[in-house]
Design a protein around this motif. Sequence first.
Motif, short mmCIF file in Angstrom:
data_model
loop_
_atom_site.label_atom_id
_atom_site.label_comp_id
_atom_site.label_asym_id
_atom_site.label_seq_id
_atom_site.Cartn_x
_atom_site.Cartn_y
_atom_site.Cartn_z
N GLN A 163 0.82 -1.26 -0.07
CA GLN A 163 0.06 0.00 0.04
C GLN A 163 0.86 1.23 0.00
N THR A 164 2.06 1.26 0.64
CA THR A 164 2.88 2.20 0.72
C THR A 164 3.76 2.56 -0.39
N LEU A 165 4.43 1.41 -0.94
CA LEU A 165 5.50 1.31 -1.91
C LEU A 165 4.62 0.31 -2.88
N GLU A 166 3.96 0.82 -4.02
CA GLU A 166 3.21 -0.18 -4.85
C GLU A 166 4.10 -0.54 -5.84
N ASP A 167 4.75 0.38 -6.60
CA ASP A 167 5.82 -0.15 -7.70
C ASP A 167 7.18 -0.60 -7.38
N SER A 168 7.66 -0.11 -6.43
CA SER A 168 8.99 -0.69 -6.14
C SER A 168 9.31 -0.32 -4.72
N PHE A 169 10.28 -1.24 -4.29
CA PHE A 169 10.47 -1.19 -2.77
C PHE A 169 11.98 -0.58 -2.57
N TRP A 170 12.87 -0.56 -3.15
CA TRP A 170 14.16 -0.16 -2.80
C TRP A 170 14.52 1.03 -3.69
N GLN A 171 15.29 2.16 -3.32
CA GLN A 171 15.80 3.00 -4.36
C GLN A 171 16.75 2.26 -5.40
N PRO A 172 16.76 2.81 -6.70
CA PRO A 172 17.83 2.23 -7.58
C PRO A 172 19.16 2.14 -7.09
N GLY A 173 19.68 2.91 -6.46
CA GLY A 173 21.10 3.01 -5.89
C GLY A 173 21.39 2.14 -4.84
N TYR A 174 22.69 2.27 -4.35
CA TYR A 174 23.05 1.39 -3.23
C TYR A 174 24.55 1.61 -2.70
N PHE A 175 24.80 1.43 -1.65
CA PHE A 175 26.32 1.49 -0.98
C PHE A 175 26.82 0.16 -1.11
N LEU A 176 28.18 -0.08 -1.54
CA LEU A 176 28.89 -1.30 -1.55
C LEU A 176 30.36 -0.86 -1.05
#
Length: 130
Positions: free
Chosen positions: A99-112
Motif C-alpha cells: 500500500q505504501t510502496l506499490e511499484d518498487s521497494f528499494w531506491q535504485p542505488g546502493y552503497f557497497l
Amino acid sequence: MKYNLQTGSHTVYALQYHFVTVTKYRAAILTEEIAERIGEIANELSEDFGVDIQNVNGGADHIHILFTAKPTTDITKFINSLKGVTSRKVRSEYPEVKQTLEDSFWQPGYFLASTGQVSIDVLMDYVEDQ
C-alpha cells in the motif's frame, strides 16, 4: 598480517563486503519482522551465488548486509537479484508495504564497500616492507 582466509581449487582469498540499500522515498516501513524476512531471503539467494551472509541489520528505512564472496562471484548480479527478489517477496507477503510502496521497494542505488580485515595503513606498511 593475519587474514580469515577462504580457499578454492587454485586460490586463496578474503573478500568481504558491506552492502546498504534504502527503501524507496526513505519510507520508514522496515519492521523487525520485515528485516528478519529480508535476511532469510538473502540467505536463500546467497547459496545460488556462492555468497555467505554474515549479518543483516538496519533501521526503519534501510538495511545493512555484511557478506563474503568468492572471486568468481558476480557481485552486481547478486545485488540486483537480492534487491529484486526481496522487493517482490516483501510486497507480496506484507500487504501494508504494498500500500505504501506499490511499484518498487528499494531506491535504485546502493552503497557497497569492501571491508578488508586490516587497516589500509597496516596493508601499506606490509607492501612497503616486501
